[in-house]
Design an enzyme around this catalytic site. Structure first.
Site, PDB file in Angstrom:
ATOM      1  N   HIS A 196       0.835  -1.206   0.000  1.00 53.81           N
ATOM      2  CA  HIS A 196       0.000   0.000   0.000  1.00 53.81           C
ATOM      3  C   HIS A 196       0.868   1.253   0.000  1.00 53.81           C
ATOM      4  O   HIS A 196       0.693   2.170  -0.818  1.00 53.81           O
ATOM      5  CB  HIS A 196      -0.904  -0.050   1.242  1.00 53.81           C
ATOM      6  CG  HIS A 196      -1.856   1.100   1.363  1.00 53.81           C
ATOM      7  ND1 HIS A 196      -3.233   0.957   1.266  1.00 53.81           N
ATOM      8  CD2 HIS A 196      -1.654   2.423   1.592  1.00 53.81           C
ATOM      9  CE1 HIS A 196      -3.828   2.136   1.420  1.00 53.81           C
ATOM     10  NE2 HIS A 196      -2.884   3.045   1.632  1.00 53.81           N
ATOM     11  N   GLU A 197       1.833   1.301   0.905  1.00 50.06           N
ATOM     12  CA  GLU A 197       2.657   2.508   1.023  1.00 50.06           C
ATOM     13  C   GLU A 197       3.608   2.659  -0.165  1.00 50.06           C
ATOM     14  O   GLU A 197       3.925   3.778  -0.573  1.00 50.06           O
ATOM     15  CB  GLU A 197       3.427   2.499   2.346  1.00 50.06           C
ATOM     16  CG  GLU A 197       2.550   2.370   3.597  1.00 50.06           C
ATOM     17  CD  GLU A 197       1.431   3.419   3.657  1.00 50.06           C
ATOM     18  OE1 GLU A 197       1.590   4.511   3.069  1.00 50.06           O
ATOM     19  OE2 GLU A 197       0.394   3.130   4.305  1.00 50.06           O
ATOM     20  N   HIS A 228       1.943   4.544  -2.875  1.00 50.88           N
ATOM     21  CA  HIS A 228       2.039   5.997  -2.651  1.00 50.88           C
ATOM     22  C   HIS A 228       3.419   6.506  -3.049  1.00 50.88           C
ATOM     23  O   HIS A 228       3.560   7.548  -3.696  1.00 50.88           O
ATOM     24  CB  HIS A 228       1.785   6.343  -1.176  1.00 50.88           C
ATOM     25  CG  HIS A 228       0.380   6.103  -0.721  1.00 50.88           C
ATOM     26  ND1 HIS A 228      -0.723   6.391  -1.499  1.00 50.88           N
ATOM     27  CD2 HIS A 228      -0.107   5.611   0.444  1.00 50.88           C
ATOM     28  CE1 HIS A 228      -1.825   6.088  -0.845  1.00 50.88           C
ATOM     29  NE2 HIS A 228      -1.486   5.616   0.346  1.00 50.88           N
TER      30      HIS A 228
END
Lengths: 174, 155
Positions: free
Chosen positions: A53-54, A57
């Site tokens: 997920h990170e 980003h």
């Protein structure tokens, strides 16, 4: 990441910290660093998902001019992509959360989790967050970079990597 | 001039087979329905696989005929390989001139396969890019990506 010019160094780009609440992690765009909440990550599968997920980003930060701090639509887009591509909204994870649904439920989950993530980092109303997600959803939900597909499991991820390795042949022959 | 000038299918045929098998699987059906609310469409992967395999077979046959030392279709050789090449050459049999390495109908048969595969992949690329971007792409990565953290500088 390396191909985009942002090779990841785990000492520089990752930080394990204790976090407030039940936040699992975050991406600090001001210093280009992923934060992993060591007190809230429960097991390896959860860890894998949070890191993925990170990293999405981080990938968006690397490849585009994302205005994380003043443009809610930019933030919403990255959160939609992260929820969509990280496994956050897999059928199993939703069932474990007691969220039952099948037909197109993945998209409902992505919308809801994107709104939650925005509200966790921005002092705005739920309506503003929801409006931003609605405006960017179609574009950002269908942006599957760098995978080219939603990597549901290792097979899909392996195929995505195969396509990445084959990209020169692919684009020179279409 | 020989067909292709170095062109090959955008993906190895094995990749088309793997994609078609994945698309046709029950697990993918379930995931696709969960994400998109409809059944997946797998027919194009199968058509691409067939085109790819046919392209490889015809290209291989053409390569056998044009291989140095392989007799032309008009003059079959005595070795099994040469005889096979001769048979393939006669089967292609559309005005092949081995001395000039010019092929006519056999090579033109490859063109529809090439066009089919290219159009199929171009359609996939268009579908992936049809939605506009929310943000402007960078020309270079963020300036601070590789720089030390601010607190590291203060030490």
């Amino acid at each position: 990441m390396k191909h985009s010019g942002c090779a990841v160094n785990k000492e520089r780009h990752f930080s394990c910290e204790d976090c407030n609440g039940n936040v699992s992690g975050g991406f600090d765009a001001s210093v280009s660093q992923i934060v992993l909440c060591q007190n809230n990550i429960c097991n390896q599968a959860h860890m894998n998902r949070v890191v993925t997920h990170e990293l999405i980003h981080a990938f968006d930060h690397c490849r585009a001019h994302v205005d994380w701090f003043t443009n809610v639509r930019h933030l919403a887009c990255s959160e939609v992509r992260a929820a969509n591509l990280s496994g956050d909204c897999s059928l199993l994870n939703e069932i474990l959360r007691l969220h039952f649904g099948l037909k197109q439920h993945h998209q409902t989950c992505v919308r809801d989790r994107a709104i939650r993530s925005i509200l966790a980092v921005r002092n705005i109303s739920k309506e503003v967050a929801q409006k931003a997600v609605d405006e960017v959803f179609e574009s950002c939900f269908n942006d599957h970079e760098p995978f080219g597909r939603i990597p549901h499991n290792k097979t899909y991820a392996r195929y995505a990597h195969r396509d990445f390795q084959n990209r020169d042949r692919y684009y020179s022959n279409i | 001039m020989a067909e292709g000038g170095g062109w090959q299918p955008p993906r190895p045929c094995e990749a088309y087979r793997a994609e078609w098998e994945l698309c046709s699987s029950a697990g993918h059906f379930l995931r696709h329905y969960y994400v998109h609310g409809e059944r997946p469409a797998c027919g194009q992967w199968r058509r691409d696989l067939d085109s790819c395999r046919e392209w490889e077979e015809r290209r291989s046959a053409e390569a056998q005929v044009t291989r140095p030392g392989v007799p032309s279709p008009e003059r079959p050789g005595t070795s099994p390989g040469a005889r096979d090449a001769g048979r393939r050459g006669r089967a292609l049999k559309k005005g092949f001139d081995s001395s000039l390495h010019v092929c006519w109908g056999a090579c033109f048969d490859l063109y529809p396969l090439k066009r089919s595969l290219r159009e199929s992949e171009q359609a996939r690329v268009r579908a992936a890019r049809k939605h506009g971007l929310v943000w402007a792409p960078r020309q270079s990565p963020p300036a601070d990506w590789h720089l030390p953290l601010p607190q590291d500088n203060d030490r």
